[in-house]
Design an enzyme around this catalytic site. Structure first.
Site, PDB file in Angstrom:
ATOM      1  N   LYS A  68       0.473   8.235   0.388  1.00 35.26           N
ATOM      2  CA  LYS A  68       1.691   9.062   0.309  1.00 35.26           C
ATOM      3  C   LYS A  68       2.721   8.611   1.349  1.00 35.26           C
ATOM      4  CE  LYS A  68      -0.359  13.089   1.121  1.00 35.26           C
ATOM      5  NZ  LYS A  68      -1.766  12.685   1.298  1.00 35.26           N
ATOM      6  N   ARG A  70      -6.956   2.611   9.006  1.00 34.01           N
ATOM      7  CA  ARG A  70      -5.514   2.798   9.236  1.00 34.01           C
ATOM      8  C   ARG A  70      -5.113   2.677  10.702  1.00 34.01           C
ATOM      9  NH1 ARG A  70      -3.477   7.848   5.583  1.00 34.01           N
ATOM     10  NH2 ARG A  70      -4.507   9.144   7.129  1.00 34.01           N
ATOM     11  N   ARG A 108      -4.858   7.379  14.477  1.00 34.36           N
ATOM     12  CA  ARG A 108      -4.854   8.839  14.517  1.00 34.36           C
ATOM     13  C   ARG A 108      -6.227   9.376  14.915  1.00 34.36           C
ATOM     14  NH1 ARG A 108      -2.210  10.877   8.948  1.00 34.36           N
ATOM     15  NH2 ARG A 108      -3.803  12.450   9.307  1.00 34.36           N
ATOM     16  N   ARG A 115     -11.393  16.966   5.314  1.00 36.72           N
ATOM     17  CA  ARG A 115     -10.009  16.867   4.813  1.00 36.72           C
ATOM     18  C   ARG A 115      -9.999  16.798   3.285  1.00 36.72           C
ATOM     19  NH1 ARG A 115      -8.119  11.997   8.416  1.00 36.72           N
ATOM     20  NH2 ARG A 115      -6.129  12.153   7.355  1.00 36.72           N
ATOM     21  N   ARG A 134       0.484  22.376   0.957  1.00 31.82           N
ATOM     22  CA  ARG A 134      -0.937  22.047   0.835  1.00 31.82           C
ATOM     23  C   ARG A 134      -1.732  23.242   0.326  1.00 31.82           C
ATOM     24  NH1 ARG A 134      -0.876  17.641   4.813  1.00 31.82           N
ATOM     25  NH2 ARG A 134      -2.882  16.631   5.022  1.00 31.82           N
TER      26      ARG A 134
HETATM   27  P1  AMP Z   1      -1.558  14.478   7.384  1.00 32.65           P
HETATM   28  O1  AMP Z   1      -0.848  13.599   8.348  1.00 32.65           O
HETATM   29  O2  AMP Z   1      -0.659  14.946   6.253  1.00 32.65           O
HETATM   30  O3  AMP Z   1      -2.851  13.885   6.887  1.00 32.65           O
HETATM   31  O4  AMP Z   1      -1.944  15.801   8.193  1.00 32.65           O
HETATM   32  C1  AMP Z   1      -2.811  15.757   9.318  1.00 32.65           C
HETATM   33  C2  AMP Z   1      -3.340  17.146   9.619  1.00 32.65           C
HETATM   34  O5  AMP Z   1      -2.239  18.016   9.950  1.00 32.65           O
HETATM   35  C3  AMP Z   1      -4.045  17.855   8.461  1.00 32.65           C
HETATM   36  O6  AMP Z   1      -5.410  17.484   8.353  1.00 32.65           O
HETATM   37  C4  AMP Z   1      -3.862  19.319   8.865  1.00 32.65           C
HETATM   38  O7  AMP Z   1      -4.737  19.671   9.916  1.00 32.65           O
HETATM   39  C5  AMP Z   1      -2.466  19.324   9.441  1.00 32.65           C
HETATM   40  N1  AMP Z   1      -1.427  19.570   8.390  1.00 32.65           N
HETATM   41  C6  AMP Z   1      -0.437  18.719   7.986  1.00 32.65           C
HETATM   42  N2  AMP Z   1       0.317  19.274   7.030  1.00 32.65           N
HETATM   43  C7  AMP Z   1      -0.187  20.511   6.808  1.00 32.65           C
HETATM   44  C8  AMP Z   1       0.147  21.571   5.926  1.00 32.65           C
HETATM   45  N3  AMP Z   1       1.158  21.467   5.058  1.00 32.65           N
HETATM   46  N4  AMP Z   1      -0.601  22.704   5.982  1.00 32.65           N
HETATM   47  C9  AMP Z   1      -1.635  22.831   6.848  1.00 32.65           C
HETATM   48  N5  AMP Z   1      -2.026  21.865   7.690  1.00 32.65           N
HETATM   49  C10 AMP Z   1      -1.311  20.706   7.684  1.00 32.65           C
END
Ligand code: AMP
Length: 222
Positions: free
Chosen positions: A13, A127, A161, A172, A88
Site C-alpha cells: 500500500k 522491509r 520498523r 497484525r 481499519r
Molecule cells: P501501518 O504502518 O499502517 O502498518 O500501521 C502500524 C501500526 O500503527 C498498526 O499495526 C497499528 O498499531 C497502528 N495503526 C495505524 N493505523 C491505524 C488505524 N487506522 N487504526 C488503528 N491502529 C492503526
C-alpha cells in the site's frame, strides 16, 4: 480525488500510495507514519500508541479519528488524498463518512491490494527504509542498487520498523481479517471497490492501478 487503500500489512500500500501521490498531486496519508512520528516525538499519543503498535494491535478509534480529521483539512489535501492504513475498522469508516459529509466531500474509490498471506511474513521481515528521505526497500525484492546507499538521496542511514518482525505479523494479520475485512462489504454498498493483484511485480501492480484510476477519473468528471 479521494482514495482509500486497503490490504494486509506488507501488501504494498505504501509503495503504491507514494506513486499515486506523485502522479496525481494528492496527499498520501499513512496513519501508521503519523503514529510513528508521535512515538518518535514522545508525545502523549505516541506513548499510548507505542505498546499497542509494538504488539501488532490497533490503537483505539477515538485516537486515530481525530488525528485523521485534522490531517485531511491541511492545505496539501486540497486536491485530494490517499488514505493508507485508514480506516481499519467499521467504526473508523463510519466516523470518516461523518467527517467527509461535514466537509462536503466523499471517497471516489477503494483500492484493495490482494496478496497471498504466506508471502507477507517474508515481505515484512525484509522491509527497510532510508532514515533521511524515507525511500522504501526490501532485502529480497527491492535492495538498494549500491549496497548500503540510498538510491534516492545517497544516505547510508537506514531504519527498520520496530513492528516489522515475524512475531507481530500474525497479530497484525489477525486484526486485518477481523477488523478491516468487514470494510469490503461496507464500501461495496457505497462506492467503487477495485481489487488488484498485489502478488504481481511492482510495475504491473502500478499499471493495474492506473487502469482503474482512468475509469474512476472518467466517472468523476461526468
Ligand atoms: P501501518 O504502518 O499502517 O502498518 O500501521 C502500524 C501500526 O500503527 C498498526 O499495526 C497499528 O498499531 C497502528 N495503526 C495505524 N493505523 C491505524 C488505524 N487506522 N487504526 C488503528 N491502529 C492503526
Amino acid at each position: 480525488m479521494n482514495i482509500i487503500f486497503l490490504g494486509p500489512p506488507g501488501a504494498g500500500k505504501g509503495t503504491q500510495s507514494k506513486r499515486l501521490e506523485a502522479r496525481y498531486g494528492i496527499a498520501q496519508i499513512s496513519t501508521g507514519d503519523m503514529l510513528r512520528a508521535e512515538v518518535k516525538a514522545g508525545s502523549e499519543i505516541g506513548q499510548e500508541a507505542k505498546t499497542l503498535m509494538d504488539a501488532g494491535k490497533l490503537v483505539p478509534d477515538s485516537m486515530i479519528v481525530s488525528m485523521l480529521e485534522k490531517r485531511i483539512q491541511q492545505p496539501d489535501c486540497a486536491k485530494g488524498f490517499i488514505l493508507d492504513g485508514f480506516p481499519r475498522t467499521v467504526g473508523q469508516a463510519e466516523a470518516l463518512d461523518e467527517v467527509l459529509a461535514r466537509l462536503k466531500s466523499q471517497i471516489d474509490v477503494v483500492l484493495v491490494l490482494q496478496v497471498d498471506e504466506d508471502a507477507l511474513a517474508d515481505r515484512i521481515a525484509g522491509r527497510f527504509s532510508c532514515a533521511k528521505c524515507g525511500a522504501s526497500y526490501n532485502d529480497v525484492s527491492k535492495p538498494t542498487k549500491v549496497p548500503d546507499t540510498c538510491d534516492v538521496c545517497g544516505s547510508h542511514d537506514f531504519v527498520r520498523r520496530a513492528d516489522d518482525n515475524r512475531e507481530t505479523v500474525a497479530s497484525r494479520l489477525a486484526s486485518y481479517r477481523k477488523e478491516t475485512m468487514p470494510l469490503l462489504p461496507y464500501y461495496e454498498k457505497k462506492v467503487k471497490v477495485a481489487f488488484i493483484d498485489g502478488m504481481a511485480p511492482i510495475e504491473d501492480v502500478s499499471s493495474q492501478i492506473d487502469t482503474i484510476m482512468q475509469e474512476v477519473e472518467q466517472i468523476t468528471q461526468k
